[in-house]
Design an enzyme around this catalytic site. Structure first.
Site, mmCIF file in Angstrom:
data_model
loop_
_atom_site.group_PDB
_atom_site.id
_atom_site.type_symbol
_atom_site.label_atom_id
_atom_site.label_comp_id
_atom_site.label_asym_id
_atom_site.label_seq_id
_atom_site.Cartn_x
_atom_site.Cartn_y
_atom_site.Cartn_z
ATOM 1 N N ASP A 142 -2.925 6.449 -3.406
ATOM 2 C CA ASP A 142 -2.016 6.016 -3.018
ATOM 3 C C ASP A 142 -1.024 3.970 -3.031
ATOM 4 O O ASP A 142 -1.360 4.089 -4.588
ATOM 5 C CB ASP A 142 -1.738 5.023 -1.194
ATOM 6 C CG ASP A 142 -2.950 3.874 -1.239
ATOM 7 O OD1 ASP A 142 -4.124 4.098 -2.194
ATOM 8 O OD2 ASP A 142 -3.400 3.218 -0.159
ATOM 9 N N ASP A 167 -6.032 2.309 -3.039
ATOM 10 C CA ASP A 167 -7.537 2.091 -2.528
ATOM 11 C C ASP A 167 -8.083 2.785 -1.483
ATOM 12 O O ASP A 167 -9.139 2.809 -0.895
ATOM 13 C CB ASP A 167 -7.096 0.570 -1.150
ATOM 14 C CG ASP A 167 -6.430 0.841 -0.050
ATOM 15 O OD1 ASP A 167 -5.144 1.682 0.106
ATOM 16 O OD2 ASP A 167 -6.637 -0.271 0.311
ATOM 17 N N SER A 174 1.246 -0.921 0.134
ATOM 18 C CA SER A 174 0.158 0.099 -0.288
ATOM 19 C C SER A 174 0.513 1.757 -0.122
ATOM 20 O O SER A 174 1.674 1.341 -0.865
ATOM 21 C CB SER A 174 -0.642 0.087 1.357
ATOM 22 O OG SER A 174 -1.875 0.801 1.223
ATOM 23 N N ASP A 189 -1.168 1.604 -3.845
ATOM 24 C CA ASP A 189 -2.461 -0.169 -4.511
ATOM 25 C C ASP A 189 -3.548 0.816 -4.674
ATOM 26 O O ASP A 189 -4.494 0.291 -5.341
ATOM 27 C CB ASP A 189 -2.506 -1.045 -3.096
ATOM 28 C CG ASP A 189 -2.857 -0.634 -1.697
ATOM 29 O OD1 ASP A 189 -3.089 0.155 -1.788
ATOM 30 O OD2 ASP A 189 -3.742 -1.397 -1.591
#
Length: 461
Positions: free
Chosen positions: A254, A258, A107, A256
């Site tokens: 960010d 999410d 992440s 990833d």
């Protein structure tokens, strides 16, 4: 022995904490535990399937190979979707009806870290018990399949990415009867900071297909530059670019994708609380905010809750972490929830936080409302907030120490409904986070400093 799974899967320094062997073992253990969720007959040609995606970290290549090897050795056919946002894996796990979705990502963490987390059939993150079950059989020998019973690994990033982009665009621009694509964001000039991460292709393409004029920054991943002075944790470039290009707004993701934060036309940050407020009001207007309720965490600003209350919108609080937000949403039948950090879960379209979906719906609300993002966010003013981390303390004793609890009660009485205080032990370190919100920054600083001093005195190790 400490738990391997944290609040968001298994994480650590790639090739030191998170090794190829561990990834192999996790894949092997996951098919043993999660493979029991279905039967051979409900999959094409009687084969069970898993899907693996990753962010742009260089270590993702060897970890994906190892994880896929563990699952295919356990008899699963594995679809390697390549680089794709975490919520893309969740969506594809559901729409392709595979039994296991797996994401290799850390992440917003620095590039040297990486992580592995799983989604069950339907695209939902695993409950704690399933993670415990995986950990319990990790590395154990078992009667693995042989011959024709082992699985295959196929690679199809293009199909996976296109399916996900089609889904995202359709959330605000469903195809017309003649199969043409509407352009609800036509003329909207925005800047998108992709953090050199997993949405470097997805977000710009989805926004453009919805009609936006997109200026893209930090969308050239090289395996090493993910989150480096970019994205939602480092928004300075985005703020400068929005002002320099006279864009209407900016969005930042960010690594990833999410989560999503935003920037208004003047370069001011719009945090997750304000984004949730804007989207909650939009859903309420459309009759889609279930129970007129937004699910937030204890870290959400009191200003958000007060503003929503005036609009007839209730809030339900959970512990920090998007998994706890989702648990509450599922339990109560709520349609929207999230965190101040930019995780926003829109259950109408997703099973987890989705930064690109958040960006699309936020841009769409700017167009629909006829207001600027700055004007929309102004309806959700944030109370000044101060946070102090008190290290090297007995964090477990904070909730029972009489002097601390008396001090908290005294400050809460003085603040009344104009502020609040929160003491929260860290989940990974021997420290207590002390947070105060008040009508002025000076008073928030004062309250927080007083409480932090007492915590340090009472709980010092």
């Amino acid at each position: 022995m400490p738990k391997m799974f944290g609040t968001d899967g298994v994480r650590g320094l790639a090739n030191r904490d998170l090794t190829a062997r561990l990834a192999l073992d996790l894949g092997d253990a996951a098919v043993r535990v999660l493979g029991d969720a279905g039967t051979q007959d409900d999959q094409p040609e009687g084969r069970r399937r898993a899907l693996v995606g990753r962010d742009t970290r260089v270590s993702g290549d060897f970890l994906a190979s190892a994880l896929s090897a563990g699952m295919s050795a356990g008899g699963f056919d594995v679809i390697d979707a390549g680089i794709i946002p975490t919520p893309g894996v969740a969506y594809l796990t559901s729409v392709l009806n595979v039994e296991i979705g797996a994401v290799i990502s850390a992440s917003h963490n620095p590039m040297p870290d990486n992580g592995i987390k799983f989604f069950a059939r339907g695209g939902f993150k695993l409950p704690d018990q399933k993670e415990d079950d995986i950990e319990a059989v990790l590395g154990q020998d078992w009667d693995r399949p042989t011959g024709a019973g082992v699985g295959r690994v196929s690679h199809d990033q293009t199909t996976a990415t296109n399916l996900y982009i089609d889904h995202l665009v359709a959330t605000i621009a469903p195809l017309n009867d003649d199969k043409t694509q509407p352009k609800p964001l036509k003329g909207l000039k925005i800047v998108a900071d992709c953090a050199n991460g997993a949405t470097s292709v997805v977000a710009p393409e989805a926004l453009r297909r919805a009609g936006a004029d997109v200026i893209v920054i930090n969308a050239s991943p090289d395996g090493y530059n993910i989150n480096k002075n970019a994205g939602s944790t480092h928004p300075e470039q985005l703020q400068a670019m929005v002002k320099a290009t006279d864009a209407v707004m900016g969005v930042a993701f960010d690594g990833d994708a999410d989560r999503c934060l935003a920037v208004d036309e003047d370069g001011n940050m719009i945090n997750g609380d304000q984004i949730m407020g804007i989207l909650a009001r939009a859903k309420q207007r459309e009759g889609k905010l279930n129970h007129d309720t937004l699910v937030v965490t204890v870290m959400s600003n009191l200003g958000l809750k007060l503003a929503l209350k005036d609009m007839g919108i209730k809030t339900v609080e959970t512990a920090v972490g998007d998994r706890y937000v989702l648990e509450e949403m599922l339990k109560g039948g709520y349609s929207l929830g999230g965190e101040q950090s930019g995780h926003v879960i829109n259950r109408e379209f997703a099973t987890t936080g989705d930064g690109t979906l958040t960006a699309l719906t936020l841009c769409n609300e700017v167009v629909k409302s006829g207001k600027s993002l700055k004007e929309l966010a102004a309806d959700f003013p944030q109370l000044p907030q101060t946070l102090i981390n008190v290290p090297n303390v007995d964090k477990k004793a904070a909730a029972t120490n009489k002097r601390i609890q008396d001090a908290v009660a005294r400050e809460e009485e003085l603040l009344g409904d104009t502020g609040r205080v929160l003491l929260r032990p860290s989940g990974t370190e021997p420290l207590v986070r002390v947070m105060a919100e008040a009508a002025t920054q000076a008073y928030a600083d004062e309250v927080c400093t007083r409480l932090a001093k007492i915590v340090a005195e009472e709980l010092a190790l």
